[in-house]
Design a protein around this motif. Structure first.
Motif, PDB file in Angstrom:
ATOM      1  N   ASN A 182      41.785 -32.729  -5.769  1.00 44.12           N
ATOM      2  CA  ASN A 182      40.382 -32.671  -6.168  1.00 44.12           C
ATOM      3  C   ASN A 182      39.454 -33.342  -5.157  1.00 44.12           C
ATOM      4  N   SER A 183      39.988 -34.295  -4.391  1.00 48.22           N
ATOM      5  CA  SER A 183      39.125 -35.064  -3.493  1.00 48.22           C
ATOM      6  C   SER A 183      39.441 -34.850  -2.016  1.00 48.22           C
ATOM      7  N   VAL A 198      31.734 -29.414   0.745  1.00 53.29           N
ATOM      8  CA  VAL A 198      32.865 -29.630  -0.164  1.00 53.29           C
ATOM      9  C   VAL A 198      32.823 -28.631  -1.314  1.00 53.29           C
ATOM     10  N   ASP A 199      31.622 -28.334  -1.800  1.00 51.09           N
ATOM     11  CA  ASP A 199      31.492 -27.355  -2.890  1.00 51.09           C
ATOM     12  C   ASP A 199      31.959 -25.969  -2.445  1.00 51.09           C
ATOM     13  N   ASP A 200      31.645 -25.606  -1.206  1.00 48.97           N
ATOM     14  CA  ASP A 200      32.123 -24.323  -0.673  1.00 48.97           C
ATOM     15  C   ASP A 200      33.651 -24.292  -0.652  1.00 48.97           C
ATOM     16  N   LEU A 249      38.853 -22.432  -2.993  1.00 48.79           N
ATOM     17  CA  LEU A 249      40.159 -22.710  -3.591  1.00 48.79           C
ATOM     18  C   LEU A 249      40.287 -22.137  -4.997  1.00 48.79           C
ATOM     19  N   GLN A 250      39.151 -21.946  -5.667  1.00 45.49           N
ATOM     20  CA  GLN A 250      39.175 -21.417  -7.030  1.00 45.49           C
ATOM     21  C   GLN A 250      39.045 -19.901  -7.079  1.00 45.49           C
ATOM     22  N   SER A 251      38.901 -19.270  -5.928  1.00 44.34           N
ATOM     23  CA  SER A 251      38.758 -17.815  -5.902  1.00 44.34           C
ATOM     24  C   SER A 251      40.065 -17.146  -6.323  1.00 44.34           C
ATOM     25  N   THR A 278      48.584 -22.851  -6.770  1.00 42.71           N
ATOM     26  CA  THR A 278      49.579 -23.277  -7.760  1.00 42.71           C
ATOM     27  C   THR A 278      50.888 -23.683  -7.093  1.00 42.71           C
ATOM     28  N   THR A 279      51.364 -22.865  -6.169  1.00 40.40           N
ATOM     29  CA  THR A 279      52.619 -23.196  -5.494  1.00 40.40           C
ATOM     30  C   THR A 279      52.476 -24.464  -4.654  1.00 40.40           C
TER      31      THR A 279
END
Length: 229
Positions: free
Chosen positions: A18-19, A48-50, A55-57, A65-66
């Motif tokens: 997350n960081s 960082v937001d980009d 990563l969430q795309s 996940t892996t």
């Protein structure tokens, strides 16, 4: 007591993901060579937001996940070792070790299969419908290739064991063969980009802008470039 390594591993992995990871991916660039020492550079992330959005795309979720599985597995082993070393535990917990190794092995096998598939399987076409069919076909092909490759590794293990070769040596050889597609793929990526990165680093070390860093480097960046060179 056996659950403590899981708790610390999960917490550390979450904080790291997350960081640390989004900060490391800030300013991510992709470069395409257009000529001799000429590159077309695209900025993928600027903040960082980009990086978090990237990563969430949808296309990143499986890889994320892996990655988290492997990271958590390594951290479980680390905390098991620390707890045993500093006598917070009387020894290693077998279930924790097994789960940690599975967390590491499964992503490693997936990575090896994906690398093998990327080098063997070719896209079917460029049309939208064709690309959709291609994605499905590629996914099935990757699974089949991964299973076939692991069967090949198992056959090698059986053949080596039949020759009365020591188990550690058999394991080492089979592990190398199993993960060789990923090793070769990453080696090709590093090899193809090494010259460009070296040229960029040389310019930064001299205090000049480079194709990958189109601004004057600061003292810290110059110092790092000098060390790399």
């Amino acid at each position: 007591m056996a659950l403590i390594p899981f708790f610390f591993a999960a917490t550390t992995a979450y904080l790291f993901w997350n960081s640390v990871v989004p900060r490391q991916l800030r300013g991510l660039q992709v470069a395409f060579q257009t000529g001799d020492k000429r590159y077309e550079v695209h900025n993928v992330t600027k903040s960082v937001d980009d990086a978090r959005n990237l990563l969430q795309s949808k296309g990143m979720r499986f890889g994320v996940t892996t990655y988290l599985f492997a990271l958590t597995g390594v951290l479980i082993l680390v905390f098991e070792f620390l707890m045993t070393k500093y006598e917070f535990s009387n020894g290693y917990h077998a279930p924790s070790i097994i789960i940690a190794l599975l967390f590491i092995a499964i992503p490693a096998i997936i990575s090896s299969g994906s690398s093998l598939g990327a080098q063997v399987v070719k896209p079917l076409g460029d049309g939208k419908a064709t690309l959709q069919n291609s994605d499905i076909w590629r996914n099935y092909s990757y699974v089949v290739l991964t299973i076939a490759w692991m069967i090949f590794v198992a056959i090698i293990a059986v053949l080596l064991s039949s020759q009365n070769i020591a188990s550690p040596r058999v394991f080492s050889i089979c592990a190398f063969v199993a993960f060789s597609p990923a090793i070769l793929a990453y080696g090709r990526v590093l090899g193809s980009s090494w010259q460009a990165l070296k040229q960029s680093s040389q310019k930064i070390a001299q205090g000049q802008a480079s194709p990958f860093h189109n601004h004057q480097p600061n003292a810290k960046q110059q110092a790092i470039a000098q060390i790399v060179n």
